[in-house]
Motif scaffolding. Structure first.
Motif, mmCIF file in Angstrom:
data_model
loop_
_atom_site.group_PDB
_atom_site.id
_atom_site.type_symbol
_atom_site.label_atom_id
_atom_site.label_comp_id
_atom_site.label_asym_id
_atom_site.label_seq_id
_atom_site.Cartn_x
_atom_site.Cartn_y
_atom_site.Cartn_z
ATOM 1 N N SER A 1 0.835 -1.212 0.000
ATOM 2 C CA SER A 1 0.000 0.000 0.000
ATOM 3 C C SER A 1 0.865 1.256 0.000
ATOM 4 O O SER A 1 0.493 2.282 -0.575
ATOM 5 N N TRP A 2 2.046 1.185 0.621
ATOM 6 C CA TRP A 2 2.966 2.325 0.591
ATOM 7 C C TRP A 2 3.640 2.458 -0.777
ATOM 8 O O TRP A 2 3.847 3.579 -1.269
ATOM 9 N N ILE A 3 3.967 1.337 -1.394
ATOM 10 C CA ILE A 3 4.547 1.392 -2.737
ATOM 11 C C ILE A 3 3.562 2.054 -3.696
ATOM 12 O O ILE A 3 3.942 2.928 -4.495
ATOM 13 N N ARG A 4 2.296 1.673 -3.615
ATOM 14 C CA ARG A 4 1.281 2.279 -4.494
ATOM 15 C C ARG A 4 1.122 3.776 -4.193
ATOM 16 O O ARG A 4 0.852 4.570 -5.101
ATOM 17 N N THR A 5 1.273 4.141 -2.934
ATOM 18 C CA THR A 5 1.186 5.564 -2.578
ATOM 19 C C THR A 5 2.238 6.366 -3.330
ATOM 20 O O THR A 5 1.938 7.412 -3.937
ATOM 21 N N PHE A 6 3.472 5.878 -3.310
ATOM 22 C CA PHE A 6 4.555 6.635 -3.956
ATOM 23 C C PHE A 6 4.540 6.470 -5.472
ATOM 24 O O PHE A 6 5.013 7.366 -6.192
#
Length: 773
Positions: free
Chosen positions: A572-577
């Motif tokens: 979910s953090w990878i998709r955020t960035f």
């Protein structure tokens, strides 16, 4: 930088499993006290029913509080330093800042809430200080406390909870109507539940009343006695109680009579158990909070209690009301009332097998911590989070026990606290993680790999709190120690995380070099979540350096690796960035898709910081797509998500981008329209904001007319009072319903008249009725 999901928003109050017998007068009086005092403490002996009465009152009173009522159970908290943190975790205040009390005050200030603090007697000083601070800073907060002693805080109203009424011997006919004493009614109801078909008859009525009298009307003792009706008659129970009272009379004469009655009840409950059930009762008492069946089988079994006999023993103890069963997903869990647990611990103390049971208890949770660390990089993370949150009290208890052990406990605590790194980070427990790591590092200062791991774990949690200077000191120490030990694994992690801290302090060139160096060292050890975390942090750093193409290259590698593993939290953090990088490149459609995927992924983890970051960037995307109203609403919504988190903690410097977007949207809409949309977003609440951002529901404000906007100027409490005016309630009825003083209602009505531009209750009713129609 990544951060953790916060603890889930508290459910409020537990469901009522059985009826509350009697207590009508007490309930009314406590509610009256709450209407006139912001702090009410229910005191009384163990087993008298303080918690049941407090929960009953809270359920009755919660409709009078716009933010509801929430129960915080403190019986499982042994460390006084964790009182404020426990309250913050339960109410949903994300404690990212070191000053947990300040964070809690910021969260509760302006909220109209009833806070129930249960079982404070072993934490009186800490509870008193916290309560005083909260009440002095949060004007709309009321607190209901249960404790065997008062807190002795200014403004405290103490209500002594007495045992249930037991009349003198009366004609047996009185037991067949509504005139039964409350104690007898409780016995009858619980006995009928335990032994269907049981009822009070002329033959057993006198024995039942005498039994209740001998138990001093204590609800816990009566319920334990009633649970024996499957095997014994009331007369049999009386005979057994007689024998125990004779033993008590030559034992501790200093104990209060009511306490003697309770312990006598527990004594004969213990005697009615089989040998194996007694062993299980004693051993289950080592658990703090929830008991999972698998844990009970591992810890409580032995040569004298086969593993396969544990489940049958637990069923028997549930039937005897020694254990209470609760649902936890598809698997039941169990717990003991604190008084019953205290009795079991007394029996265990001095027993030849006590040390072995405590040793198995520690070993089990140390192993669980290691397994969590080993299995976190993969599928099933949501289930793992649920399990660890359910075991939180036991994890605390074992860490505290290890730190109190002079024979190697410090080293073991270092290992366990650092093994829980992903729990502290991935389950919203950074502040508590730092507490245990600080204590462990202070307890054992000898060079070891466990200490090196604890130093970098503590260092990165400090980074996540926005304490980069503190973090840098810890991470340098970890590097030095790992290098001296020849520990390449911990050296890699310490180097990587030191790079993050340096980057956050503005040393970007050194920071990037250290992240790359640490990442390369981690990669040499094979695929790991920490290696991918380092790559993710490189991607974020490239975004901050306005290099979105390089960021996308790194982040896409991370996304592929995590997807292959079935990992969801870091994804979910990878998709955020990825969304941020696409926004920077002008690919707004792809940016929106990645960010909505990220937000949906963060939702099950209740990732407060992650949700704030995603909503912020989605506001920029909406602006870029030419939807200024949506952008302004999202900006308003994200402000209230950021509020308890602090000022962009963990290295998320989004201020410049946000300020630029806000200026553009204000210019596009004009100040009045922008402020209206921004205010609409601020009133959504986090869950509603997520739904709006994901396109699940439009904000109600989009449907509002000019009159609706006028009504929206009312506070939550004023709107509640206004609805009651429409229903024709008098001021006194409103005061009673909301559990507030009459003068408070009158003040709300004055404000309502002023804001709506009316001068009568009828005009309020007409305006609101038209809007509702």
């Amino acid at each position: 930088m990544t951060d953790a999901p916060a603890s889930p928003i508290a459910p409020g109050l537990p469901a009522e499993m059985t009826s509350l017998v009697g207590r009508g007068t007490e309930s009314t009086e406590v509610r009256r006290l709450l209407a006139n005092s912001r702090l009410v403490t229910l005191t009384g002996t163990g087993g008298v029913g303080k918690t049941r009465l407090a929960l009953h009152v809270a359920r009755k009173a919660r409709r009078g509080f716009s933010d509801g009522a929430i129960l915080v159970e403190l019986a499982e908290v042994a460390d006084p330093a964790l009182v404020a943190l426990t309250v913050a975790q339960v109410v949903g205040a994300t404690a990212h800042q070191p000053d947990v009390v300040a964070t809690l005050i910021d969260y509760l200030r302006g909220r109209e809430m009833l806070l129930v603090l249960d079982n404070c007697e072993h934490l009186l000083d800490e509870s008193a200080v916290l309560v005083r601070n909260l009440l002095s800073a949060c004007a709309d907060l009321r607190i209901l406390v249960t404790s065997r002693e008062p807190l002795r805080v200014g403004g405290e109203h103490v209500f002594e909870v007495e045992p249930l009424s037991v009349s003198q011997v009366r004609p047996q006919a009185s037991y067949f109507g509504d005139a039964r004493p409350d104690a007898v009614t409780l016995f009858a109801e619980r006995a009928a539940a335990a032994a269907p078909g049981f009822r009070i008859t002329p033959d057993n009525a006198e024995a039942v009343e005498e039994l209740c009298r001998r138990l001093d009307g204590l609800p816990l003792a009566i319920e334990l006695a009633a649970g024996r009706m499957r095997a014994l008659s009331p007369r049999d129970l009386l005979d057994r109680l007689d024998k125990h009272n004779q033993l008590l009379s030559i034992g501790d004469r200093s104990a209060a009579p009511r306490h003697q009655s309770l312990w006598a009840t527990l004594d004969w409950s213990y005697d009615l158990c089989s040998d194996r059930e007694r062993l299980l009762w004693e051993r289950l008492a080592v658990f703090t909070g929830t008991v999972h069946l698998q844990a009970a089988e591992c810890i409580c079994s032995g040569a004298d209690l086969p593993r396969e006999a544990v489940v049958d023993g637990i069923s028997a103890l549930v039937d005897k009301s020694i254990l209470a069963q609760h649902s936890a997903g598809t698997r039941p869990t169990y717990r003991m009332l604190e008084t019953v647990r205290e009795y079991g611990l007394r029996k265990l103390r001095g027993h030849p097998g006590e040390a072995a049971i405590i040793g198995r208890y520690r070993t089990y949770y140390q192993r669980l911590s290691r397994e969590f660390e080993q299995n976190w990089f993969g599928p099933g993370q949501e289930e793992m989070v649920d399990r660890m949150r359910g075991e939180h009290a036991n994890l605390r208890a074992v860490l505290d026990s290890l730190l109190s052990d002079p024979d190697g406990g410090g080293r073991a605590a270092l290992g366990m606290a650092s093994s829980l790194f992903w729990y502290w980070l991935g389950c919203g427990q950074q502040r508590e993680g730092r507490h245990w790591l600080d204590r462990s590092l202070a307890r054992d200062s000898l060079p070891s790999s466990e200490r090196a791991a604890a130093l970098w774990s503590n260092g990165y949690l400090a980074v996540a709190e926005g304490k980069a200077v503190v973090a840098l000191d810890l991470l340098r120490s970890s590097q030095t120690l790992a290098r001296d030990l020849g520990d390449t694994v911990n050296l890699a992690h310490a180097t990587h995380f030191r790079g993050v801290a340096e980057h956050n302090l503005g040393n970007t060139t050194l920071g990037m070099a250290l992240i790359e160096e640490g990442s390369a060292m981690e990669a040499a050890g094979g695929p790991s979540l920490l290696h991918i975390l380092a790559l993710e942090q490189l991607g974020w750093a490239y975004c901050r350096r306005q290099e979105p193409d390089r960021a996308l290259e790194v982040l896409e590698q991370c996304r592929s690796a995590l997807t292959a593993q079935g990992e969801r939290w870091l994804l979910s953090w990878i998709r955020t960035f990825l969304g941020l990088a696409h926004w920077m490149r002008g690919d707004f459609t792809e940016a929106g898709e990645q960010l909505r995927e990220a937000l949906a992924g963060k939702r099950p983890f209740h990732d407060a910081l992650g949700i704030a970051v995603v909503l912020e960037i989605l506001a920029w995307v909406a602006a870029a797509e030419g939807d200024p109203h949506r952008s302004a609403r999202l900006m308003g919504a994200v402000r209230q998500v950021w509020e308890p988190l602090g000022d962009y903690p963990g290295g998320f410097e989004l201020r410049n981008w946000s300020e630029r977007t806000e200026a553009e949207m204000r210019k596009a809409l004009g100040d009045q329209a922008f402020d209206q949309a921004f205010g609409d977003g601020g009133r959504m609440g986090t869950e509603a904001a997520i739904g709006y951002a994901l396109g699940e529901t439009p904000p109600a404000e989009e449907q509002a007319s000019a009159d609706d906007a006028l009504i929206a100027t009312l506070t939550t409490r004023e709107a509640q009072v206004a609805r009651m005016l429409v229903e024709g309630m008098t001021n006194r009825q409103i005061a009673q319903s909301l559990v507030v003083a009459l003068r408070t209602v009158e003040t709300h009505i004055e404000h309502i008249f002023t804001k709506l531009g009316v001068n009568s209750r009828t005009q309020v009713a007409v305006l609101l009725t038209v809007k509702r129609g």
